[in-house]
Scaffold this motif. Sequence first.
Motif, PDB file in Angstrom:
ATOM      1  N   VAL A 313       0.836  -1.209   0.000  1.00  0.00           N
ATOM      2  CA  VAL A 313       0.000   0.000   0.000  1.00  0.00           C
ATOM      3  C   VAL A 313       0.868   1.256   0.000  1.00  0.00           C
ATOM      4  O   VAL A 313       0.535   2.265  -0.599  1.00  0.00           O
ATOM      5  N   PHE A 314       1.996   1.167   0.675  1.00  0.00           N
ATOM      6  CA  PHE A 314       2.839   2.348   0.835  1.00  0.00           C
ATOM      7  C   PHE A 314       3.924   2.474  -0.227  1.00  0.00           C
ATOM      8  O   PHE A 314       4.549   3.514  -0.363  1.00  0.00           O
ATOM      9  N   ARG A 315       4.143   1.390  -1.008  1.00  0.00           N
ATOM     10  CA  ARG A 315       5.306   1.365  -1.903  1.00  0.00           C
ATOM     11  C   ARG A 315       5.312   2.553  -2.862  1.00  0.00           C
ATOM     12  O   ARG A 315       6.332   3.215  -3.036  1.00  0.00           O
ATOM     13  N   GLN A 316       4.147   2.829  -3.486  1.00  0.00           N
ATOM     14  CA  GLN A 316       4.083   3.924  -4.450  1.00  0.00           C
ATOM     15  C   GLN A 316       3.383   5.151  -3.863  1.00  0.00           C
ATOM     16  O   GLN A 316       2.999   6.057  -4.585  1.00  0.00           O
ATOM     17  N   GLY A 318       2.373   8.560  -1.488  1.00  0.00           N
ATOM     18  CA  GLY A 318       2.977   9.876  -1.350  1.00  0.00           C
ATOM     19  C   GLY A 318       3.665  10.078  -0.005  1.00  0.00           C
ATOM     20  O   GLY A 318       4.204  11.156   0.270  1.00  0.00           O
ATOM     21  N   PHE A 319       3.630   9.074   0.849  1.00  0.00           N
ATOM     22  CA  PHE A 319       4.298   9.186   2.139  1.00  0.00           C
ATOM     23  C   PHE A 319       5.752   8.766   1.942  1.00  0.00           C
ATOM     24  O   PHE A 319       6.109   7.605   2.021  1.00  0.00           O
ATOM     25  N   LYS A 320       6.585   9.771   1.656  1.00  0.00           N
ATOM     26  CA  LYS A 320       7.940   9.498   1.183  1.00  0.00           C
ATOM     27  C   LYS A 320       8.802   8.789   2.225  1.00  0.00           C
ATOM     28  O   LYS A 320       9.694   8.012   1.887  1.00  0.00           O
ATOM     29  N   ALA A 321       8.531   9.074   3.502  1.00  0.00           N
ATOM     30  CA  ALA A 321       9.351   8.431   4.541  1.00  0.00           C
ATOM     31  C   ALA A 321       9.250   6.909   4.423  1.00  0.00           C
ATOM     32  O   ALA A 321      10.255   6.196   4.499  1.00  0.00           O
ATOM     33  N   PHE A 322       8.018   6.410   4.191  1.00  0.00           N
ATOM     34  CA  PHE A 322       7.830   4.966   4.054  1.00  0.00           C
ATOM     35  C   PHE A 322       8.262   4.481   2.674  1.00  0.00           C
ATOM     36  O   PHE A 322       8.978   3.485   2.559  1.00  0.00           O
ATOM     37  N   ALA A 323       7.813   5.192   1.634  1.00  0.00           N
ATOM     38  CA  ALA A 323       8.110   4.751   0.268  1.00  0.00           C
ATOM     39  C   ALA A 323       9.616   4.644   0.058  1.00  0.00           C
ATOM     40  O   ALA A 323      10.113   3.696  -0.566  1.00  0.00           O
ATOM     41  N   GLY A 324      10.339   5.615   0.590  1.00  0.00           N
ATOM     42  CA  GLY A 324      11.793   5.611   0.451  1.00  0.00           C
ATOM     43  C   GLY A 324      12.414   4.425   1.169  1.00  0.00           C
ATOM     44  O   GLY A 324      13.293   3.739   0.637  1.00  0.00           O
ATOM     45  N   PHE A 380      -0.876  12.350   3.356  1.00  0.00           N
ATOM     46  CA  PHE A 380       0.030  11.788   2.353  1.00  0.00           C
ATOM     47  C   PHE A 380      -0.618  10.649   1.565  1.00  0.00           C
ATOM     48  O   PHE A 380      -0.020  10.117   0.643  1.00  0.00           O
ATOM     49  N   LEU A 381      -1.846  10.247   1.977  1.00  0.00           N
ATOM     50  CA  LEU A 381      -2.419   9.037   1.395  1.00  0.00           C
ATOM     51  C   LEU A 381      -3.687   9.344   0.601  1.00  0.00           C
ATOM     52  O   LEU A 381      -4.468  10.228   0.953  1.00  0.00           O
ATOM     53  N   ALA A 388      -7.530   0.537   0.983  1.00  0.00           N
ATOM     54  CA  ALA A 388      -6.768  -0.711   1.041  1.00  0.00           C
ATOM     55  C   ALA A 388      -6.360  -1.021   2.481  1.00  0.00           C
ATOM     56  O   ALA A 388      -6.409  -2.174   2.930  1.00  0.00           O
ATOM     57  N   LEU A 389      -5.967   0.009   3.211  1.00  0.00           N
ATOM     58  CA  LEU A 389      -5.575  -0.188   4.615  1.00  0.00           C
ATOM     59  C   LEU A 389      -6.784  -0.620   5.447  1.00  0.00           C
ATOM     60  O   LEU A 389      -6.690  -1.538   6.273  1.00  0.00           O
ATOM     61  N   ALA A 390      -7.931   0.058   5.193  1.00  0.00           N
ATOM     62  CA  ALA A 390      -9.142  -0.273   5.936  1.00  0.00           C
ATOM     63  C   ALA A 390      -9.506  -1.731   5.724  1.00  0.00           C
ATOM     64  O   ALA A 390      -9.903  -2.437   6.657  1.00  0.00           O
ATOM     65  N   GLN A 391      -9.336  -2.177   4.491  1.00  0.00           N
ATOM     66  CA  GLN A 391      -9.678  -3.568   4.182  1.00  0.00           C
ATOM     67  C   GLN A 391      -8.691  -4.534   4.849  1.00  0.00           C
ATOM     68  O   GLN A 391      -9.086  -5.537   5.424  1.00  0.00           O
TER      69      GLN A 391
END
Length: 612
Positions: A313-316, A318-324, A380-381, A388-391
């Motif tokens: 969910v986080f890979r692409q 806008g939360f750059k801290a996680f995506a990075g 950021f999401l 997707a997270l809720a699911q």
Amino acid sequence: MTDFLDLGMHIYRTHTCNELRATHAGDTARLSGWVFRKRDHGGILFIDLRDHYGVTQVVVHPSRPFFDELTRLHVESVITVTGSVTRRDPETVNPDIPTGEVELVAEACTVESVAEVLPLVLAGEEEAGEEARLKYRFLDIRRDRVHRNLLLRSGVISHVRRQMEAQGFHEYQTPILTSSSPEGARDYLVPSRVHPGKFYALPQAPQMFKQLLMVGGFDRYFQIAPCFRDEDARADRSPGEFYQLDIEMSFVTQDEVFAVVESVLHSTFTRFSGKTVDSAPWRRIPYREAMLKYGSDKPDLRIPLEMCDVTEVFRQSGFKAFAGAIASGAVVRALPVPGIKTQPRSFFDKLVEYAMGLGAKGLAYLVWDGDVVKGPIRKFLTDAELGALAQAGAMRDGDVMFFFCDEASAAARVGGDIRCKLGRDLGRVEKDVFRFCWIVDFPMYERDSETGAVAFSHNPFSMPQGGLEALDAADPLSILAYQYDVVCNGVELSSGAIRNHSPEIMYKAFALAGYSREDVESRFGCLLNAFRYGAPPHGGIAPGIDRMVMLLAGEENIREVIAFPMNQKAQDLMMQAPATVSEKQLRELHIQLRGAPREAGQAKAPPAQKEP
RNA sequence: GGGGGAGUGGCGCAAUUGGUUAGCGCACCGGACUGUCGAUCCGGUGGUUGCGGGUUCGAGCCCCGUCUCUCCCGCCA
């Protein structure tokens, strides 16, 4: 008191301090025990007399010649009292003790042993400091709580023995003086007098011996086995020595080992506690699933919280801290926690602080509040990502989802810790229940975090799943072993394995971990050699006795269920071990100390003077 | 090996955060009391605040060192 001696009574007691009842009223009885409490009314003296079995009230009238002596006697002195068993008046009955309907009216008394003023208080709730308790352990174990714990331990061991024997197991002793094992924990070494420069080692566990008993054809072995490891202590880990219910079986599958342990532990935990005990078969959780859902290979299943992986969910996102971080190999684990949106801001701030104390870079979270999602990282999401997270976490109104983004093992460690902390802090740990599970499918190998090399992750003698062919796998880290743990309420009770009984598979398994044939020969030659003469497929396990009793007693510290424990630094404060020894003893053992011991003054002979 | 907490009469704890004679409970010693069960009441003894140094007019409290205990990390095939 000669009159009473002449009655042919036992010189110390006719009953224990927990035996006299209303039906004994009118009898003459003799009791011996410790003066537990005194209540001195001047005109009358009450003594609570205590022994192993219980407490009986003794009444002493001032007309008795021993009245003054007993008045002055310190508590914990030992006396023998003879007198008549008397029914108490209804208003003076003590319903708190089984002997409370009667009292012993003293006619004669012998002081067997005068106690000095005690260095710690035994009666009442107060507990002395650890140091005093351990130094005067012989007093500490008189206290009801410790006394009961040690009785429980005795009962557990006795019960376990009967259960094992009923299942066709036999108990065999194995050596205490043996040879140092090259793998595992540090050994305790014992110098040989007869063989200069050589050492025995105390067994870390009877591992090799029990396997050799299987090679010897004994089929079903068990032992309440002392184990010695020179490693540092924890609250649930006794330093130096501890006991295992050591088990080994021939011609068995993993499931058959499980069945034996499930039967014995279920029976023991049911018999010695009033709590609910999971009935067999217990849940089997693959290691990887345990690490993902609970962040631990010893999950506390009393806590109804589970993590899930939301890396994709986080890979692409806008939360750059996680995506990075994900781009450089991190994962994101999510912990949904129902119904805590009303917790104050300080609750979340403290949790973030706690997470950072564990080494996390931060602690992100989202709050599902009615139709909207709130929280520091909300902006950021996208709605799709939130969906997707809720699911993934089955999120409903009021729920909060925490995120752990790090390299997989660190994310698991922090997430697992916070899962337990939230369970405790929110009062969501299931009560009065023992939740058991098996952790199965441990990886055969792991990457050494320091050297990066492939190393055994558990017992090198485990059978790889799939046998010889499986060891050809492209990635050794993907190979699973027939290696298992049994876990209760977040406490690891035991590890076990189906063993590798084939020399060929052993050579290959060790080769993957970087050992040459010669290494294996020299380090494990005995076992390897035994397997060349007809070895049965076999496997076993070894649940920790001390930890079982600790769980059953509801104690937080393992010392509470050991009669004479050592302190955290592996010292026996009562016996003063370890201690210096005389020069004569050292000479006999061909030992010259490298440096003068710091407490040389305590040694009877001067320490060695020469440096090596 | 590293990090946190603690060390105050025999035992368990307190001391308004640097202030005057270091308090309380239990235990101990003495006295009173015939029904308590954590007996009660009156009186009393007992402390170089772990140890060493420092800052300060003044340290149980702050700083440095050291020792001891404890919890955690490392470690525990």
